[in-house]
Write a protein that holds these residues in place. Structure first.
Motif, PDB file in Angstrom:
ATOM      1  N   THR A   1      43.947  48.543  38.135  1.00 48.18           N
ATOM      2  CA  THR A   1      44.336  47.159  37.895  1.00 48.18           C
ATOM      3  C   THR A   1      45.806  46.895  38.166  1.00 48.18           C
ATOM      4  O   THR A   1      46.198  45.751  38.313  1.00 48.18           O
ATOM      5  CB  THR A   1      44.016  46.740  36.441  1.00 48.18           C
ATOM      6  OG1 THR A   1      44.688  47.607  35.551  1.00 48.18           O
ATOM      7  CG2 THR A   1      42.521  46.738  36.195  1.00 48.18           C
ATOM      8  N   LEU A  59      46.149  45.006  41.333  1.00 49.75           N
ATOM      9  CA  LEU A  59      45.583  43.678  41.146  1.00 49.75           C
ATOM     10  C   LEU A  59      46.555  42.774  40.415  1.00 49.75           C
ATOM     11  O   LEU A  59      46.705  41.612  40.758  1.00 49.75           O
ATOM     12  CB  LEU A  59      44.284  43.755  40.347  1.00 49.75           C
ATOM     13  CG  LEU A  59      43.026  44.095  41.113  1.00 49.75           C
ATOM     14  CD1 LEU A  59      41.843  44.189  40.148  1.00 49.75           C
ATOM     15  CD2 LEU A  59      42.744  43.079  42.190  1.00 49.75           C
ATOM     16  N   CYS A  99      47.781  39.305  41.731  1.00 43.04           N
ATOM     17  CA  CYS A  99      47.135  38.219  41.010  1.00 43.04           C
ATOM     18  C   CYS A  99      48.021  37.037  40.721  1.00 43.04           C
ATOM     19  O   CYS A  99      47.770  35.950  41.148  1.00 43.04           O
ATOM     20  CB  CYS A  99      46.552  38.728  39.692  1.00 43.04           C
ATOM     21  SG  CYS A  99      45.968  37.413  38.596  1.00 43.04           S
ATOM     22  N   GLN A 130      43.102  34.758  44.193  1.00 39.57           N
ATOM     23  CA  GLN A 130      41.847  35.081  44.886  1.00 39.57           C
ATOM     24  C   GLN A 130      41.596  36.570  44.745  1.00 39.57           C
ATOM     25  O   GLN A 130      41.776  37.326  45.691  1.00 39.57           O
ATOM     26  CB  GLN A 130      41.939  34.667  46.363  1.00 39.57           C
ATOM     27  CG  GLN A 130      42.229  33.197  46.577  1.00 39.57           C
ATOM     28  CD  GLN A 130      41.122  32.304  46.043  1.00 39.57           C
ATOM     29  OE1 GLN A 130      39.948  32.550  46.288  1.00 39.57           O
ATOM     30  NE2 GLN A 130      41.498  31.284  45.313  1.00 39.57           N
ATOM     31  N   VAL A 131      41.230  36.983  43.537  1.00 38.92           N
ATOM     32  CA  VAL A 131      40.966  38.392  43.258  1.00 38.92           C
ATOM     33  C   VAL A 131      39.561  38.528  42.705  1.00 38.92           C
ATOM     34  O   VAL A 131      39.010  37.583  42.142  1.00 38.92           O
ATOM     35  CB  VAL A 131      41.985  38.994  42.260  1.00 38.92           C
ATOM     36  CG1 VAL A 131      43.385  38.993  42.848  1.00 38.92           C
ATOM     37  CG2 VAL A 131      41.966  38.271  40.935  1.00 38.92           C
ATOM     38  N   ASP A 132      38.991  39.702  42.882  1.00 41.22           N
ATOM     39  CA  ASP A 132      37.652  39.975  42.367  1.00 41.22           C
ATOM     40  C   ASP A 132      37.786  40.595  40.980  1.00 41.22           C
ATOM     41  O   ASP A 132      37.465  41.760  40.768  1.00 41.22           O
ATOM     42  CB  ASP A 132      36.902  40.914  43.318  1.00 41.22           C
ATOM     43  CG  ASP A 132      35.435  41.010  42.963  1.00 41.22           C
ATOM     44  OD1 ASP A 132      34.921  40.084  42.306  1.00 41.22           O
ATOM     45  OD2 ASP A 132      34.808  42.014  43.337  1.00 41.22           O
ATOM     46  N   ALA A 133      38.321  39.798  40.047  1.00 43.09           N
ATOM     47  CA  ALA A 133      38.548  40.255  38.682  1.00 43.09           C
ATOM     48  C   ALA A 133      38.622  39.017  37.792  1.00 43.09           C
ATOM     49  O   ALA A 133      38.801  37.895  38.278  1.00 43.09           O
ATOM     50  CB  ALA A 133      39.860  41.041  38.594  1.00 43.09           C
ATOM     51  N   ARG A 134      38.496  39.220  36.500  1.00 38.88           N
ATOM     52  CA  ARG A 134      38.588  38.107  35.563  1.00 38.88           C
ATOM     53  C   ARG A 134      40.027  37.600  35.518  1.00 38.88           C
ATOM     54  O   ARG A 134      40.975  38.376  35.400  1.00 38.88           O
ATOM     55  CB  ARG A 134      38.163  38.556  34.173  1.00 38.88           C
ATOM     56  CG  ARG A 134      38.254  37.441  33.145  1.00 38.88           C
ATOM     57  CD  ARG A 134      37.732  37.899  31.810  1.00 38.88           C
ATOM     58  NE  ARG A 134      38.050  36.971  30.765  1.00 38.88           N
ATOM     59  CZ  ARG A 134      37.436  35.812  30.554  1.00 38.88           C
ATOM     60  NH1 ARG A 134      36.461  35.434  31.361  1.00 38.88           N
ATOM     61  NH2 ARG A 134      37.781  35.027  29.559  1.00 38.88           N
ATOM     62  N   SER A 185      37.540  29.118  36.161  1.00 41.25           N
ATOM     63  CA  SER A 185      36.561  28.872  37.214  1.00 41.25           C
ATOM     64  C   SER A 185      36.779  27.460  37.739  1.00 41.25           C
ATOM     65  O   SER A 185      36.827  26.503  36.967  1.00 41.25           O
ATOM     66  CB  SER A 185      35.143  29.003  36.644  1.00 41.25           C
ATOM     67  OG  SER A 185      34.191  28.713  37.628  1.00 41.25           O
TER      68      SER A 185
END
Length: 139
Positions: free
Chosen positions: A25, A28, A32, A64-68, A122
């Motif tokens: 992380t 990220l 992020c 635009q990350v693939d994480a919360r 979201s």
């Protein structure tokens, strides 16, 4: 004291997993979130939440990350509703981007109350953002 069969080897495995997640992380976190912005990787309140006046600019630059990703927003409530199971708090009004906070209770909050939202980000439309789950607190 010796560890039982279920817990034997748990500590080293948990430590290895924690180190692996931290290493995964860290890049990220750097990709992020602008430290001066309202977004945070995972859970957490931003030091500088968005406002109804600034949220339009921030959502255009959402990570635009693939994480919360959590977003923090401060402002006056424009609507409050509940279906008995969930509460729906809305901040900002047109022409600003509207923010829906999905939480468990209205906590007697009313339109006009100044609150702070923080929740799972979201984008659900051109002019709508949903934070779910979301924490809301009076300022």
């Amino acid at each position: 004291m010796r560890a039982s069969g279920v817990f034997r080897g748990f500590a080293p495995t948990a430590l290895a997993l924690a180190l692996l997640l931290a290493a995964a992380t860290e890049p990220l976190a750097q990709e992020c979130c602008d430290p001066a912005g309202p977004f945070r990787l995972g859970e957490g309140y931003a030091d500088q939440p968005a406002t109804c006046e600034t949220i339009g600019d921030w959502v255009e630059r959402a990570p635009q990350v693939d994480a919360r990703v959590t977003m923090s927003v401060r402002g006056a409530l424009s609507a409050v509703d509940s279906d008995g199971a969930l509460a729906y708090l809305v901040m900002c009004a047109e022409p600003d981007v509207r923010v829906l906070c999905v939480t468990y209770s209205t906590n007697d909050m009313q339109p006009g109350d100044v609150v702070l939202f923080a929740g799972g980000y979201s984008r659900v439309g051109e002019e709508q953002v949903m934070l779910d789950p979301c924490l809301a607190s009076r300022e």
